[in-house]
Design a protein around this motif. Structure first.
Motif, PDB file in Angstrom:
ATOM      1  N   TRP A  50       0.859  -1.186   0.000  1.00  0.00           N
ATOM      2  CA  TRP A  50       0.000   0.000   0.000  1.00  0.00           C
ATOM      3  C   TRP A  50       0.893   1.233   0.000  1.00  0.00           C
ATOM      4  O   TRP A  50       0.670   2.157  -0.761  1.00  0.00           O
ATOM      5  N   GLU A 115      -1.744  -6.153   2.053  1.00  0.00           N
ATOM      6  CA  GLU A 115      -2.922  -6.950   2.378  1.00  0.00           C
ATOM      7  C   GLU A 115      -2.660  -7.950   3.500  1.00  0.00           C
ATOM      8  O   GLU A 115      -3.582  -8.356   4.202  1.00  0.00           O
ATOM      9  N   HIS A 176      -4.044   6.081   3.039  1.00  0.00           N
ATOM     10  CA  HIS A 176      -4.445   4.672   3.106  1.00  0.00           C
ATOM     11  C   HIS A 176      -5.134   4.330   4.430  1.00  0.00           C
ATOM     12  O   HIS A 176      -5.291   3.160   4.758  1.00  0.00           O
ATOM     13  N   TRP A 178      -8.185   4.488   5.163  1.00  0.00           N
ATOM     14  CA  TRP A 178      -9.425   3.742   4.938  1.00  0.00           C
ATOM     15  C   TRP A 178      -9.143   2.250   4.801  1.00  0.00           C
ATOM     16  O   TRP A 178      -9.945   1.410   5.261  1.00  0.00           O
ATOM     17  N   GLN A 179      -8.002   1.883   4.244  1.00  0.00           N
ATOM     18  CA  GLN A 179      -7.648   0.470   4.120  1.00  0.00           C
ATOM     19  C   GLN A 179      -7.306  -0.124   5.477  1.00  0.00           C
ATOM     20  O   GLN A 179      -7.662  -1.267   5.767  1.00  0.00           O
ATOM     21  N   GLU A 182     -10.518  -0.662   7.309  1.00  0.00           N
ATOM     22  CA  GLU A 182     -11.218  -1.832   6.773  1.00  0.00           C
ATOM     23  C   GLU A 182     -10.654  -3.123   7.359  1.00  0.00           C
ATOM     24  O   GLU A 182     -11.408  -4.037   7.706  1.00  0.00           O
ATOM     25  N   LYS A 183      -9.335  -3.208   7.461  1.00  0.00           N
ATOM     26  CA  LYS A 183      -8.696  -4.404   8.007  1.00  0.00           C
ATOM     27  C   LYS A 183      -9.015  -4.552   9.494  1.00  0.00           C
ATOM     28  O   LYS A 183      -9.188  -5.666   9.993  1.00  0.00           O
TER      29      LYS A 183
END
Length: 201
Positions: A50, A115, A176, A178-179, A182-183
């Protein structure tokens, strides 16, 4: 005649060493940012990440390594005539070798997110530590009040084995976030924050 040539060669080496020392002092202000960033982008960067970040500690450590060498050269130039001898040269050589860990550790100090999780290599380690998203047991979101404005300061992630990693808020993390959120939701990681009682500076 031979002694004259030896003195001429010694003086030439002396002048060159003075020049190298001055260059080291000056270049230490910008070379670390070029060398460390270039090395890490070639060796560690991947498109699957990311974002990839080099902590400020890496640049400072590399800079200190350069300054240490410059100081050793300065010391040698100032006292070489008084303490000229094999022992003095050995000590100077050992001190120069002692600067190697600073460069090695600074080049391997980084972190990146993808990820799989958070990948962090601290300044005091040559081995990367992975914090997989599904292994993180707690997240502490730290807020700071700076000049009357409260904003995100850093994330603190904890693993079940006691491992901890802190990510300072910067442009990369902001883009990043928001990522990351989300995780955190995806893996049901408990979150604590100090929004109502932020750090004040």
């Amino acid at each position: 005649m031979i002694l004259f040539k030896r003195k001429e060669v010694a003086d030439d080496h002396h002048v060159k060493l003075v020049a190298y020392t001055i260059i080291l002092y000056i270049s230490s202000l910008f070379v670390p940012f070029v060398v460390v960033a270039s090395f890490q982008s070639l060796v560690y960067y991947s498109r699957s990440q990311w974002f990839f970040t080099t902590p400020l500690s890496a640049y400072i450590t590399f800079m200190c390594g350069m300054l240490f060498i410059a100081v050793v050269f300065t010391f040698y130039l100032l006292f070489r005539e008084r303490w000229e001898g094999r022992a003095f040269k050995w000590i100077t050589g050992i001190l120069l070798i002692a600067s190697i860990p600073a460069f090695a550790l600074s080049l391997t100090n980084y972190y990146y997110l993808d990820e799989e999780g958070i990948h962090y290599n601290s300044l005091t380690s040559l081995k990367e530590t992975e914090y997989k998203w599904d292994e993180i047991t707690k997240v502490h979101v730290v807020y700071r009040n700076h000049q009357g404005t409260t904003g995100l300061f850093q994330y603190k992630f904890e693993k079940g084995d006691g491992g901890k990693v802190t990510l300072l808020n910067n442009d990369y993390l902001r883009d990043h976030r928001w990522q990351i959120e989300e995780k955190i939701k995806e893996n049901h990681i408990p979150v604590k924050d100090n929004y109502n009682n932020p750090i004040v500076d």
